[in-house]
Design a protein around this motif. Sequence first.
Motif, PDB file in Angstrom:
ATOM      1  N   ASP A 170       0.842  -1.172  -0.028  1.00 34.65           N
ATOM      2  CA  ASP A 170       0.028  -0.045   0.091  1.00 34.65           C
ATOM      3  C   ASP A 170       0.868   1.252  -0.025  1.00 34.65           C
ATOM      4  OD1 ASP A 170      -2.969   1.090   0.510  1.00 34.65           O
ATOM      5  OD2 ASP A 170      -1.465   2.145   1.965  1.00 34.65           O
ATOM      6  N   GLY A 171       1.703   1.414   0.923  1.00 31.55           N
ATOM      7  CA  GLY A 171       2.716   2.600   0.930  1.00 31.55           C
ATOM      8  C   GLY A 171       3.365   2.889  -0.261  1.00 31.55           C
ATOM      9  N   TRP A 172       3.929   1.567  -0.786  1.00 30.66           N
ATOM     10  CA  TRP A 172       4.864   1.557  -1.895  1.00 30.66           C
ATOM     11  C   TRP A 172       4.301   2.104  -3.077  1.00 30.66           C
ATOM     12  CZ3 TRP A 172       5.155  -0.426  -6.721  1.00 30.66           C
ATOM     13  CH2 TRP A 172       6.396  -0.609  -7.394  1.00 30.66           C
ATOM     14  N   HIS A 173       2.805   1.727  -3.256  1.00 30.21           N
ATOM     15  CA  HIS A 173       2.128   2.476  -4.404  1.00 30.21           C
ATOM     16  C   HIS A 173       1.882   3.935  -4.301  1.00 30.21           C
ATOM     17  CE1 HIS A 173       1.244  -1.597  -5.818  1.00 30.21           C
ATOM     18  NE2 HIS A 173       0.500  -1.909  -4.949  1.00 30.21           N
ATOM     19  N   ARG A 174       1.688   4.264  -3.147  1.00 35.41           N
ATOM     20  CA  ARG A 174       1.514   5.686  -2.829  1.00 35.41           C
ATOM     21  C   ARG A 174       2.828   6.515  -3.176  1.00 35.41           C
ATOM     22  NH1 ARG A 174      -3.592   6.197  -0.246  1.00 35.41           N
ATOM     23  NH2 ARG A 174      -4.506   4.187   0.434  1.00 35.41           N
ATOM     24  N   ASP A 175       4.085   5.874  -2.643  1.00 35.26           N
ATOM     25  CA  ASP A 175       5.367   6.529  -2.844  1.00 35.26           C
ATOM     26  C   ASP A 175       5.614   6.553  -4.445  1.00 35.26           C
ATOM     27  OD1 ASP A 175       5.344   6.586  -0.013  1.00 35.26           O
ATOM     28  OD2 ASP A 175       6.663   4.958   0.053  1.00 35.26           O
ATOM     29  N   HIS A 176       5.086   5.776  -5.268  1.00 35.11           N
ATOM     30  CA  HIS A 176       5.355   5.825  -6.310  1.00 35.11           C
ATOM     31  C   HIS A 176       4.316   6.361  -7.539  1.00 35.11           C
ATOM     32  CE1 HIS A 176       8.468   2.729  -5.105  1.00 35.11           C
ATOM     33  NE2 HIS A 176       9.199   2.991  -5.942  1.00 35.11           N
ATOM     34  N   GLY A 177       3.536   7.042  -6.614  1.00 31.56           N
ATOM     35  CA  GLY A 177       2.374   7.803  -7.478  1.00 31.56           C
ATOM     36  C   GLY A 177       1.124   7.238  -7.977  1.00 31.56           C
ATOM     37  N   GLY A 178       1.097   6.042  -7.109  1.00 30.86           N
ATOM     38  CA  GLY A 178      -0.270   5.384  -7.562  1.00 30.86           C
ATOM     39  C   GLY A 178      -1.433   6.092  -7.100  1.00 30.86           C
ATOM     40  N   ARG A 179      -2.382   6.236  -8.046  1.00 36.35           N
ATOM     41  CA  ARG A 179      -3.946   6.691  -7.625  1.00 36.35           C
ATOM     42  C   ARG A 179      -4.515   5.431  -7.063  1.00 36.35           C
ATOM     43  NH1 ARG A 179      -7.682   8.897 -12.141  1.00 36.35           N
ATOM     44  NH2 ARG A 179      -9.329   7.653 -11.433  1.00 36.35           N
ATOM     45  N   MET A 180      -4.988   5.569  -5.820  1.00 34.45           N
ATOM     46  CA  MET A 180      -5.646   4.271  -5.362  1.00 34.45           C
ATOM     47  C   MET A 180      -7.136   4.577  -5.209  1.00 34.45           C
ATOM     48  SD  MET A 180      -2.708   3.044  -4.134  1.00 34.45           S
ATOM     49  CE  MET A 180      -2.914   1.659  -3.024  1.00 34.45           C
ATOM     50  N   VAL A 181      -7.678   3.226  -5.122  1.00 31.05           N
ATOM     51  CA  VAL A 181      -9.095   3.158  -5.309  1.00 31.05           C
ATOM     52  C   VAL A 181      -9.420   1.818  -4.473  1.00 31.05           C
ATOM     53  CG1 VAL A 181      -9.637   4.456  -7.610  1.00 31.05           C
ATOM     54  CG2 VAL A 181      -9.153   1.819  -7.518  1.00 31.05           C
ATOM     55  N   GLU A 182     -10.704   1.700  -4.098  1.00 32.28           N
ATOM     56  CA  GLU A 182     -11.238   0.745  -3.661  1.00 32.28           C
ATOM     57  C   GLU A 182     -11.342  -0.395  -4.586  1.00 32.28           C
ATOM     58  OE1 GLU A 182     -13.279  -2.416  -1.840  1.00 32.28           O
ATOM     59  OE2 GLU A 182     -14.505  -1.040  -3.316  1.00 32.28           O
ATOM     60  N   PHE A 183     -11.062  -1.909  -4.328  1.00 29.52           N
ATOM     61  CA  PHE A 183     -11.266  -2.807  -5.146  1.00 29.52           C
ATOM     62  C   PHE A 183     -11.209  -4.280  -4.397  1.00 29.52           C
ATOM     63  CE2 PHE A 183     -10.006  -6.240  -7.995  1.00 29.52           C
ATOM     64  CZ  PHE A 183     -11.038  -6.137  -9.042  1.00 29.52           C
ATOM     65  N   ALA A 184     -12.093  -4.858  -4.328  1.00 27.07           N
ATOM     66  CA  ALA A 184     -12.309  -6.236  -3.695  1.00 27.07           C
ATOM     67  C   ALA A 184     -12.074  -6.075  -2.286  1.00 27.07           C
ATOM     68  CB  ALA A 184     -11.555  -7.311  -4.335  1.00 27.07           C
ATOM     69  N   GLY A 185     -12.504  -5.068  -1.797  1.00 32.28           N
ATOM     70  CA  GLY A 185     -12.146  -4.726  -0.323  1.00 32.28           C
ATOM     71  C   GLY A 185     -10.832  -4.315   0.120  1.00 32.28           C
TER      72      GLY A 185
END
Length: 359
Positions: free
Chosen positions: A6-21
């Motif tokens: 989770d933190g890795w994605h945010r650090d690399h600019g990932g735009r986060m959404v809810e999927f499958a909980g």
Amino acid sequence: MLLPLDGWHRDHGGRMVEFAGYMMPVQYEGIMAEHLWTRESAGLFDVSHMGQLFISGEGVDAALEAALPIDLSTLKLASVRYSLLLDENGGVLDDLMVTRQEDGFYVVVNGATKWDDIATFHELLPEDVTLNHLDDRALLALQGPKAVDALERLAPGVAALTFMKSGRFTLGGVEAWISRSGYTGEDGFEISIPGDAAAEVADLLLAQSEVKPIGLGARDSLRLEAGLPLYGHDMDPERGPVEAGLAFGVNKRRRLEGGFPGAERVQRDFAEGTAQKRIGLKLEGRQAAREGAKVFHGEQEVGIVTSGGFSPSLQHPIAMAYVDAALAADGTALSIDIRGKKLGATVAAMPFVPNRYHR
């Protein structure tokens, strides 16, 4: 719920959404760019929301065959096979991958259905067979024509694997179970690792010049071009494997012998055919058809779109739909109602973009 990266994605600019909980990245630099990068180089996907299971114990082969329409007598050590979890009426509860390991079977199920799948397996499997949910592991997918170049540097020997084969490797000092498989139609790998090492391994992979992180948006457009169904959209308990175009998930011996949930309906569908079939559609113009759009033959409603979008590789819209079986032949002219306007569409063979598995 949070996944190991989770933190890795945010650090690399990932735009986060809810999927499958879970919170997951839908994109980084953009769906179109990520899609095309995967087709030409190597994309790194976090699929840790998937359920990783290990099923073992005395009589596990027979027990698993009673639960799935799979022929385990022909599944060799470290080989992977696609199969289906069916309900008692022959409807599809999930699709999954089964791998024979030294002392049992490694099974990967969909993230959105994994808790129901685990409950179903507990109902179907006898007490002397053990199901372990490997919830301390992460799962990464490295997909694209240059995936093998990037991964071979880090895990020497993976290049020798062929499609649907797997094995144990060391990746940057981390133990990994790696299979040559994936969900994009490209050559690639799925990499199971301890969750606490996920960020370390993701960093190693991303340091390779061929690799960029890819989000859920491009994963969906890639699998659509590859003609691969998505559970809850292109398959569900209302549809059986024959109707859904997943007959290969019911192995030949099992078609004849039965002995799995829903066998009577599945055998009947093989013998008599089904009223509808899952098909591919190429649309005219630039406007995409989305899930739920109605399909027409002339003025008669004959089906429904289950997945659709604009194809970055082909530069026109494509879709999957269920239509009356008599209209399922390639080249059949149909139309799709998009916001009250009927747009022309033609039944097309899938995959829309040729698969490039390393066989």
